[in-house]
Motif scaffolding. Structure first.
Motif, short mmCIF file in Angstrom:
data_model
loop_
_atom_site.label_atom_id
_atom_site.label_comp_id
_atom_site.label_asym_id
_atom_site.label_seq_id
_atom_site.Cartn_x
_atom_site.Cartn_y
_atom_site.Cartn_z
N PRO A 1 0.80 -1.24 0.00
CA PRO A 1 0.00 0.00 0.00
C PRO A 1 0.84 1.29 0.00
O PRO A 1 0.43 2.29 -0.59
N TRP A 2 1.98 1.30 0.61
CA TRP A 2 2.78 2.53 0.64
C TRP A 2 3.33 2.86 -0.73
O TRP A 2 3.64 4.02 -1.01
N ARG B 1 1.57 2.44 -3.45
CA ARG B 1 0.42 2.91 -4.23
C ARG B 1 -0.04 4.31 -3.80
O ARG B 1 -0.90 4.89 -4.43
N ASN B 2 0.57 4.84 -2.78
CA ASN B 2 0.21 6.16 -2.28
C ASN B 2 0.64 7.23 -3.28
O ASN B 2 1.80 7.31 -3.67
N ILE C 1 3.50 9.66 -2.07
CA ILE C 1 4.84 9.06 -2.09
C ILE C 1 5.34 8.94 -3.51
O ILE C 1 6.50 9.22 -3.81
#
Length: 98
Positions: free
Chosen positions: A9-10, A12-13, A16
């Motif tokens: 998930p990080w 797909r942010n 970011i």
């Protein structure tokens, strides 16, 4: 979208991803990038140091010449005649071009 499901998930942010893209752009592709700027600054520093050394040597040479002109009146007259083409009232000055 099955490819995105396999990413954590990080990754797909969107913030970011945007920040990472901006960081990569600024480090490698921008006109003021880290690598090019470092190389340019080093070259500029070397050029300025060479210029400083030249002017220090030139200044010491001129100071020595000034000291010799202050102490030797014959040398002062020679310098004035050669550099500034000065002459006495009863003399004629002929300039020969090389």
């Amino acid at each position: 979208m099955k490819i995105l499901d396999h990413l954590p998930p990080w990754m797909r942010n969107k913030f970011i991803l945007t920040g990472t893209g901006f960081l990569v752009w600024m480090l490698f592709f921008d006109s003021q990038d880290l690598i090019t700027t470092h190389v340019r600054q080093r070259q500029e520093l070397q050029r300025l140091e060479a210029s400083r050394n030249y002017y220090k040597a030139e200044t010491s040479f001129i100071k020595a010449e000034l000291d010799s002109l202050k102490t030797n009146p014959g040398l002062l007259e020679k310098y004035a005649r050669e550099k500034y083409r000065m002459h006495k009232d009863n003399e004629d000055l002929f300039i020969i071009a090389r």
